[in-house]
Design a protein around this motif. Structure first.
Motif, mmCIF file in Angstrom:
data_model
loop_
_atom_site.group_PDB
_atom_site.id
_atom_site.type_symbol
_atom_site.label_atom_id
_atom_site.label_comp_id
_atom_site.label_asym_id
_atom_site.label_seq_id
_atom_site.Cartn_x
_atom_site.Cartn_y
_atom_site.Cartn_z
ATOM 1 N N MET A 88 0.828 -1.179 -0.035
ATOM 2 C CA MET A 88 0.202 -0.021 0.024
ATOM 3 C C MET A 88 0.836 1.106 0.028
ATOM 4 O O MET A 88 1.834 1.270 0.688
ATOM 5 N N SER A 89 0.820 2.197 -0.851
ATOM 6 C CA SER A 89 1.458 3.398 -0.902
ATOM 7 C C SER A 89 0.890 4.368 0.137
ATOM 8 O O SER A 89 -0.232 4.487 0.567
ATOM 9 N N GLN A 90 2.088 5.022 0.733
ATOM 10 C CA GLN A 90 1.804 5.872 1.832
ATOM 11 C C GLN A 90 1.715 7.250 1.236
ATOM 12 O O GLN A 90 2.329 7.780 0.469
ATOM 13 N N GLU A 91 0.743 8.111 1.822
ATOM 14 C CA GLU A 91 0.697 9.401 1.442
ATOM 15 C C GLU A 91 1.843 10.300 1.760
ATOM 16 O O GLU A 91 2.132 10.227 2.910
ATOM 17 N N PRO A 92 2.004 11.098 0.875
ATOM 18 C CA PRO A 92 3.283 11.792 1.035
ATOM 19 C C PRO A 92 3.141 12.849 2.111
ATOM 20 O O PRO A 92 1.853 13.186 2.246
ATOM 21 N N PRO A 93 4.200 13.261 2.768
ATOM 22 C CA PRO A 93 3.752 14.241 3.868
ATOM 23 C C PRO A 93 3.378 15.698 3.162
ATOM 24 O O PRO A 93 4.048 15.908 2.031
ATOM 25 N N TYR A 94 2.571 16.317 4.070
ATOM 26 C CA TYR A 94 1.979 17.674 3.453
ATOM 27 C C TYR A 94 2.283 18.579 4.464
ATOM 28 O O TYR A 94 2.556 18.528 5.754
ATOM 29 N N VAL A 95 2.191 20.017 3.951
ATOM 30 C CA VAL A 95 2.277 21.235 4.826
ATOM 31 C C VAL A 95 1.223 21.364 5.864
ATOM 32 O O VAL A 95 -0.022 21.333 5.599
ATOM 33 N N VAL A 96 1.517 21.235 7.254
ATOM 34 C CA VAL A 96 0.697 21.531 8.335
ATOM 35 C C VAL A 96 0.651 22.696 8.785
ATOM 36 O O VAL A 96 -0.494 23.568 8.823
ATOM 37 N N GLU A 97 1.984 23.617 8.747
ATOM 38 C CA GLU A 97 1.807 25.072 8.962
ATOM 39 C C GLU A 97 3.008 25.710 8.161
ATOM 40 O O GLU A 97 4.106 25.011 7.952
ATOM 41 N N ASP A 98 2.741 26.719 7.693
ATOM 42 C CA ASP A 98 3.869 27.511 6.918
ATOM 43 C C ASP A 98 3.736 28.931 7.242
ATOM 44 O O ASP A 98 3.018 29.728 7.313
ATOM 45 N N CYS A 99 5.062 29.122 7.651
ATOM 46 C CA CYS A 99 5.426 30.447 8.157
ATOM 47 C C CYS A 99 6.337 31.421 7.114
ATOM 48 O O CYS A 99 7.380 31.127 6.958
ATOM 49 N N ARG A 100 5.381 31.835 6.309
ATOM 50 C CA ARG A 100 5.788 32.935 5.277
ATOM 51 C C ARG A 100 6.676 32.149 4.460
ATOM 52 O O ARG A 100 7.740 32.977 3.733
ATOM 53 N N GLY A 101 6.515 30.838 4.311
ATOM 54 C CA GLY A 101 7.506 30.263 3.337
ATOM 55 C C GLY A 101 9.019 29.864 3.748
ATOM 56 O O GLY A 101 9.537 29.206 3.067
ATOM 57 N N ALA A 102 9.109 30.428 4.924
ATOM 58 C CA ALA A 102 10.722 30.150 5.332
ATOM 59 C C ALA A 102 10.903 28.803 6.088
ATOM 60 O O ALA A 102 11.921 28.429 6.309
ATOM 61 N N VAL A 103 9.727 28.366 6.850
ATOM 62 C CA VAL A 103 9.978 27.401 7.544
ATOM 63 C C VAL A 103 8.444 26.781 7.366
ATOM 64 O O VAL A 103 7.436 27.350 7.569
ATOM 65 N N GLN A 104 8.325 25.278 7.350
ATOM 66 C CA GLN A 104 7.169 24.594 7.314
ATOM 67 C C GLN A 104 7.368 23.329 8.064
ATOM 68 O O GLN A 104 8.242 22.679 7.902
ATOM 69 N N LEU A 105 6.127 23.041 8.752
ATOM 70 C CA LEU A 105 5.913 21.981 9.635
ATOM 71 C C LEU A 105 5.142 20.892 8.765
ATOM 72 O O LEU A 105 4.025 21.226 8.315
ATOM 73 N N MET A 106 5.690 19.658 8.509
ATOM 74 C CA MET A 106 5.119 18.653 7.867
ATOM 75 C C MET A 106 4.126 17.534 8.678
ATOM 76 O O MET A 106 4.382 17.521 9.709
ATOM 77 N N SER A 107 3.261 16.994 8.072
ATOM 78 C CA SER A 107 2.192 16.301 8.566
ATOM 79 C C SER A 107 3.066 14.950 9.118
ATOM 80 O O SER A 107 2.735 14.341 10.243
ATOM 81 N N ASP A 108 4.119 14.674 8.858
ATOM 82 C CA ASP A 108 5.066 13.597 9.424
ATOM 83 C C ASP A 108 5.926 13.935 10.494
ATOM 84 O O ASP A 108 6.667 13.133 11.298
ATOM 85 N N GLY A 109 5.866 15.390 10.911
ATOM 86 C CA GLY A 109 6.623 16.023 12.051
ATOM 87 C C GLY A 109 7.822 16.571 11.601
ATOM 88 O O GLY A 109 8.726 16.980 12.352
ATOM 89 N N THR A 110 8.452 16.311 10.421
ATOM 90 C CA THR A 110 9.607 16.864 9.880
ATOM 91 C C THR A 110 9.517 18.275 9.647
ATOM 92 O O THR A 110 8.415 18.818 9.432
ATOM 93 N N ILE A 111 10.539 19.173 9.494
ATOM 94 C CA ILE A 111 10.334 20.631 9.298
ATOM 95 C C ILE A 111 11.265 20.714 8.016
ATOM 96 O O ILE A 111 12.701 20.222 8.204
ATOM 97 N N ARG A 112 10.760 21.702 7.354
ATOM 98 C CA ARG A 112 11.531 22.089 6.058
ATOM 99 C C ARG A 112 11.834 23.789 6.284
ATOM 100 O O ARG A 112 10.889 24.436 6.637
ATOM 101 N N ARG A 113 13.208 23.882 6.335
ATOM 102 C CA ARG A 113 13.329 25.257 6.513
ATOM 103 C C ARG A 113 14.328 25.902 5.332
ATOM 104 O O ARG A 113 15.470 25.183 5.189
ATOM 105 N N SER A 114 13.892 26.966 4.815
ATOM 106 C CA SER A 114 14.535 27.446 3.710
ATOM 107 C C SER A 114 15.686 28.126 4.039
ATOM 108 O O SER A 114 15.973 28.872 5.232
#
Length: 327
Positions: free
Chosen positions: A1-27
């Motif tokens: 079964m394919s797993q849904e890719p993580p999606y953005v839960v919180e987006d702070c001005r595009g500079a930092v994003q909290l993802m649905s899997d708990g990871t954080i993307r920081r520009s």
């Protein structure tokens, strides 16, 4: 079964994003709203970067005017500065804050020490306030003995300032160190809080009447709260509501004078005014409140060269001059 890719839960001005899997993307790049061109010329200020907290990789950008003025041997007051960004984004190296500190160094004039601090959600409160204290300890132990600063800086005339989240950190520095908490040779003369970040469980009028296109909206403030508060804390947590019902009293803390700057169309306006009232009327502190009409949150960071920013520079300069030698 394919797993849904993580999606953005919180987006702070595009500079930092909290993802649905708990990871954080920081520009690696500044938020777009804070990008700007700095006019040609360096305002007669030189600067360099240092690491003040190797454990956490925290940097400071140090500024000093090339010419000290007519006396040429008179050292300048020191302004320790903390940038804004909701405790989630920002750096003293971002163009907006760099331009602002260039202006302060040139036009006060002063030696400016612009400190970064740990950011949420990787580091939730009170990490930022703890780093404010570390910055002050570094100022005392290292900056005050730095040969590059020695000829320009008078560490018996130190002011602490910050905008938004940095203004909040400034309050906590004042509460922790007062006038003399950095020892006999480093004197804290005053504090400048520019639209300091504060929250609370009960909505204020300014929050309820927030315009949908405001630079800082109530919804954005709620997002910041979700990203910065430790588990189980409410918006009355003392780190973010220093004049709220859970905050400790400050009657016994001997603080230097404070300048608090608010903006008419800022959702923080009412909280800043309440903070000033409590500081003055309940805790007996010397606090001046100045409100800029027709302006929004952090207007000077959005446009460091506007007429109102010119006025703000003059206001900060007057505060520093008036309190450089107060006891």
């Amino acid at each position: 079964m394919s797993q849904e890719p993580p999606y953005v839960v919180e987006d702070c001005r595009g500079a930092v994003q909290l993802m649905s899997d708990g990871t954080i993307r920081r520009s690696a790049e500044p938020a777009a709203v804070f990008l700007m061109d700095i006019p040609d010329g360096d305002l007669g200020v030189e600067w360099r970067d240092v690491t003040y907290d190797p454990e956490h990789g925290l940097n400071a950008r140090l500024y000093k005017p090339r010419h000290l003025g007519a006396a040429n041997d008179a050292r300048l007051p020191v302004l320790a500065y903390f940038h804004g960004g909701g405790f989630c984004i920002g750096s003293g190296r971002w163009p907006c804050f760099h331009a602002w500190c260039l202006r302060l160094a040139s036009e006060l004039p002063a030696v400016v020490l612009s400190f970064d601090y740990r950011l949420a959600p990787e580091h939730r409160l009170p990490a930022a306030q703890e780093d404010g204290a570390k910055a002050m300890s570094w100022l005392r132990s290292t900056a005050a003995k730095d040969p590059w600063l020695a000829s320009a800086a008078d560490f018996s005339r130190v002011f602490v300032a910050g905008d938004s989240a940095g203004g909040n950190i400034t309050h906590h520095v004042a509460a922790r160190f007062g006038k003399t908490g950095l020892g006999p040779t480093v004197r804290l003369r005053g504090y400048v809080l520019l639209m300091p970040a504060m929250a609370g469980e009960t909505r204020t009028r300014a929050e309820l009447e927030c315009l949908p296109d405001a630079f800082l909206t109530t919804e954005m403030s709620d997002m910041y709260a979700r990203l910065i508060l430790p588990d189980g804390a409410t918006r009355d947590y003392p780190a973010i509501n220093p004049a709220g019902p859970e905050a400790p009293g400050l009657e016994a803390v001997a603080m230097g004078p404070m300048l608090v700057v608010a903006a008419e169309h800022d959702i923080l306006r009412d909280r800043n005014a309440h903070y000033v009232r409590r500081m003055k009327e309940e805790w007996g502190k010397e606090v001046e409140l100045v409100e800029f009409a027709d302006e929004q949150h952090d207007f000077f960071a959005v446009d460091p060269w506007s007429e109102h920013t010119d006025e703000l520079v003059r206001l900060v300069r007057k505060f520093v001059v008036d309190h450089m030698d107060t006891e």
